[in-house]
Design an enzyme around this catalytic site. Sequence first.
Site, short mmCIF file in Angstrom:
data_model
loop_
_atom_site.label_atom_id
_atom_site.label_comp_id
_atom_site.label_asym_id
_atom_site.label_seq_id
_atom_site.Cartn_x
_atom_site.Cartn_y
_atom_site.Cartn_z
N VAL A 27 -17.93 -6.55 -25.29
CA VAL A 27 -18.19 -5.59 -24.20
C VAL A 27 -19.15 -4.50 -24.65
O VAL A 27 -20.09 -4.14 -23.94
CB VAL A 27 -16.86 -4.98 -23.67
CG1 VAL A 27 -17.14 -3.92 -22.61
CG2 VAL A 27 -15.96 -6.07 -23.11
N ARG A 58 -16.64 -1.10 -37.60
CA ARG A 58 -16.11 -1.26 -38.96
C ARG A 58 -17.21 -1.56 -39.97
O ARG A 58 -17.16 -1.09 -41.09
CB ARG A 58 -15.06 -2.37 -38.97
CG ARG A 58 -13.68 -1.79 -38.84
CD ARG A 58 -12.61 -2.81 -39.20
NE ARG A 58 -11.60 -2.75 -38.16
CZ ARG A 58 -11.24 -3.77 -37.40
NH1 ARG A 58 -11.77 -4.96 -37.61
NH2 ARG A 58 -10.35 -3.64 -36.47
N GLU A 142 -12.44 2.10 -15.00
CA GLU A 142 -12.62 1.01 -14.04
C GLU A 142 -12.53 -0.37 -14.71
O GLU A 142 -12.00 -1.33 -14.16
CB GLU A 142 -13.99 1.16 -13.36
CG GLU A 142 -14.24 0.22 -12.23
CD GLU A 142 -13.27 0.41 -11.08
OE1 GLU A 142 -13.33 1.43 -10.39
OE2 GLU A 142 -12.42 -0.48 -10.89
N GLY A 200 -13.63 -20.80 -23.75
CA GLY A 200 -13.69 -19.40 -24.18
C GLY A 200 -12.99 -18.44 -23.22
O GLY A 200 -13.05 -17.23 -23.39
N GLU A 203 -7.80 -16.98 -25.31
CA GLU A 203 -7.87 -16.68 -26.74
C GLU A 203 -7.19 -17.81 -27.52
O GLU A 203 -6.39 -18.57 -26.95
CB GLU A 203 -7.08 -15.40 -27.04
CG GLU A 203 -7.39 -14.24 -26.14
CD GLU A 203 -8.52 -13.40 -26.67
OE1 GLU A 203 -8.79 -13.49 -27.87
OE2 GLU A 203 -9.11 -12.67 -25.88
N ASP A 214 -0.77 -9.15 -20.30
CA ASP A 214 -2.08 -8.60 -19.92
C ASP A 214 -2.04 -8.15 -18.46
O ASP A 214 -2.40 -7.02 -18.12
CB ASP A 214 -3.16 -9.68 -20.13
CG ASP A 214 -4.52 -9.26 -19.61
OD1 ASP A 214 -5.24 -8.57 -20.35
OD2 ASP A 214 -4.86 -9.59 -18.46
N LYS A 218 -2.07 -4.27 -16.50
CA LYS A 218 -2.96 -3.98 -15.36
C LYS A 218 -2.15 -3.55 -14.14
O LYS A 218 -2.55 -2.64 -13.40
CB LYS A 218 -3.83 -5.19 -15.07
CG LYS A 218 -4.84 -5.47 -16.19
CD LYS A 218 -5.47 -6.85 -16.05
CE LYS A 218 -6.50 -7.11 -17.14
NZ LYS A 218 -6.93 -8.51 -17.19
N GLY A 320 -15.17 -10.99 -19.38
CA GLY A 320 -16.51 -11.33 -19.86
C GLY A 320 -17.28 -10.07 -20.19
O GLY A 320 -17.06 -9.01 -19.58
N1 HSE Z 1 -7.72 -11.90 -20.88
C1 HSE Z 1 -8.02 -11.29 -19.63
C2 HSE Z 1 -8.14 -12.37 -18.56
C3 HSE Z 1 -9.27 -10.48 -19.61
O1 HSE Z 1 -8.02 -13.56 -18.85
O2 HSE Z 1 -8.33 -12.01 -17.42
C4 HSE Z 1 -9.11 -9.16 -20.27
O3 HSE Z 1 -8.21 -8.35 -19.61
#
Ligand code: HSE
Length: 443
Positions: A27, A58, A142, A200, A203, A214, A218, A320
Amino acid sequence: MTAIRPLQRYREAVVQIRVGLLGCGVVGAALVRLLSEQREVIAARTGIDLSIARIAVRSPERGRGLDVDQSVFTADADAAVAGEDIDVVVEVMGGIDPARALLGRALELGKPVVTANKELLATHGAELFAAADAAGVDLLFEAAVGGAVPLIRPLRESLVGEPVERVVGIVNGTTNYVLTQMAETGASYEQALGEAQSLGYAEADPTADVEGHDAGAKAAIIATIAYGAWVPAAAVACEGITGVTAHDMEMAARFGYVVKPVAVVERSGGAGGDLELAVRVHPAMLPARHPLASVRGSFNAVLVEGGAAGEIMLYGRGAGGRPTASAVLGDLVDAAVNRSTGSAGRIGKLGRARIRPIDELESAFYISLDVVDRPGVLAAVADVFGRHRVSIRALEQHGLGADARIVFITHRARERDVGATLAELGRLEVVNELGSVIRVMGE
Ligand code: HSE
């Protein structure tokens, strides 16, 4: 005829705003590129010239092929926050530490912050929102929910006066991709996940996505902004998609549903009194005509149901580098403009909300059972449903003999009653196995 040169008109009015960037992964690098592409246009439209003054990473010596001087890279994250040459801090490093302390420090110094860090906001948001409020500076995020989909700004600005009844979203692209593949190709969960990994989307360790964490973070952020009350990720009931089978997909289609990974945030209970919210993440069967049913692949979408506005749907790429960088850049421009005018878009003081335990909620359910196929079995099973006040709306049987499977769709019932039904069904001698249990929404 003279060509129009809009940039020239604003040149003299340009204010320099220098950015400290924390993190330069997918990002961060996309943001640096997008800013380089859009810098002149932004200056022309806003009178702000944004430049990256420092990038904390790093390994500062590593070449990244970006259009910035190598001397901009530093291992000193504090300098990218507190340096006198930094006007706005952008955080795309992710994780709780050291992001939490760095953003706290930025706000304490009166510097606006833009972050894409859902985990940090959903865990320590109350502390950071209070620090931003006390300092009177922007804390914009956002990109933390729904990637490029503009959701936070509409909720906190356009819909600030809206009596929001419910927000239902597909806010995880990985799980939406997996369930879409299963529905459209007949793939198993494992096959579809493997495909998501090779493309991709998922993960190598997909736990945070497939177990719902995740989306849970949100959902917590959406609830906090939609209702102006602090809702941490820990308050969100999360169920993943790992138990959804190819057979469930087939059954869903037969009954006219599509299985989607949803996050649901809704006002619960009657009007008046303290704010009570229900916030949860789980796979759900949606009627094929539901607005979210056609959100396929890795796309995200959020449906806001307002008491005045009615339904509003926001749709787009939820992940993405470049889509997420687009959301970060929008916030960055906003923060820079506010900084240059001495204003800030406040979240205001967050209130409190009671989070209704999931046991107390109501839903219709799809339930799959493997049973022995002999006279009286259906009556015994139906008796258990009935005694727990769970009413059956539809059912279908497949297979014969020892391997019969019955799937039920119930009317709306309390989660607690469905839980008790399942526990008792599991003890019946004629039930070989309890299969999937998936909530049915939108009926
Ligand atoms: N891993 C999340 C998704 C994207 O698959 O939507 C990052 O929040």
